[in-house]
Design a protein around this motif. Sequence first.
Motif, PDB file in Angstrom:
ATOM      1  N   GLY A 146      32.695  13.970  32.034  1.00 46.37           N
ATOM      2  CA  GLY A 146      33.855  14.237  31.036  1.00 46.37           C
ATOM      3  C   GLY A 146      33.884  15.179  29.817  1.00 46.37           C
ATOM      4  O   GLY A 146      32.802  14.266  29.130  1.00 46.37           O
TER       5      GLY A 146
ATOM      6  N   THR B 179      34.624   4.941  31.102  1.00 45.26           N
ATOM      7  CA  THR B 179      35.702   5.259  31.543  1.00 45.26           C
ATOM      8  C   THR B 179      36.028   4.372  32.548  1.00 45.26           C
ATOM      9  O   THR B 179      35.419   3.593  33.358  1.00 45.26           O
TER      10      THR B 179
ATOM     11  N   ASP C 107      38.205   5.403  34.440  1.00 45.55           N
ATOM     12  CA  ASP C 107      38.513   6.403  35.729  1.00 45.55           C
ATOM     13  C   ASP C 107      37.282   7.532  36.497  1.00 45.55           C
ATOM     14  O   ASP C 107      37.295   8.281  36.124  1.00 45.55           O
TER      15      ASP C 107
ATOM     16  N   SER D 161      37.892  11.715  37.057  1.00 39.63           N
ATOM     17  CA  SER D 161      38.107  12.083  35.657  1.00 39.63           C
ATOM     18  C   SER D 161      36.633  12.663  35.345  1.00 39.63           C
ATOM     19  O   SER D 161      36.149  13.550  34.693  1.00 39.63           O
TER      20      SER D 161
ATOM     21  N   ASN E  59      35.097  16.391  34.190  1.00 38.77           N
ATOM     22  CA  ASN E  59      36.094  17.303  33.992  1.00 38.77           C
ATOM     23  C   ASN E  59      36.468  17.437  32.837  1.00 38.77           C
ATOM     24  O   ASN E  59      35.597  16.853  32.029  1.00 38.77           O
TER      25      ASN E  59
ATOM     26  N   VAL F 232      39.030  16.224  30.088  1.00 39.13           N
ATOM     27  CA  VAL F 232      39.728  14.305  30.276  1.00 39.13           C
ATOM     28  C   VAL F 232      39.643  15.047  29.006  1.00 39.13           C
ATOM     29  O   VAL F 232      41.067  13.731  28.746  1.00 39.13           O
TER      30      VAL F 232
END
Length: 89
Positions: free
Chosen positions: A32, A76, A78, A81, A84, A86
């Motif tokens: 990301g 991360t 997440d 993500s 992306n 982010v």
Amino acid sequence: MNSNCPHILINLSTRRLAYHKGDGHLNEYPVGIGKTSTPTPTGTYAISEKAMNPLSAELGTRLLRLSNTKTCIHGTDDPVSIGNLVSGG
């Protein structure tokens, strides 16, 4: 930069991080990158700090702080993500 030293290259357009050691390409990973409002800075940096399990859970289990001190490469909490726009830069 000495191409014989281990180094990381991040291609912002493909959102890929490549790890090189010597003249060999070892691994490549999706990453990301910074949002439009907080773009990832370009340039050449050194790793100034390595940390396992940094205090912020959203940074995942690994952190590499870059020599400009505002930017870091990190994990991360997440996985969606990854790949992306982010991050905060």
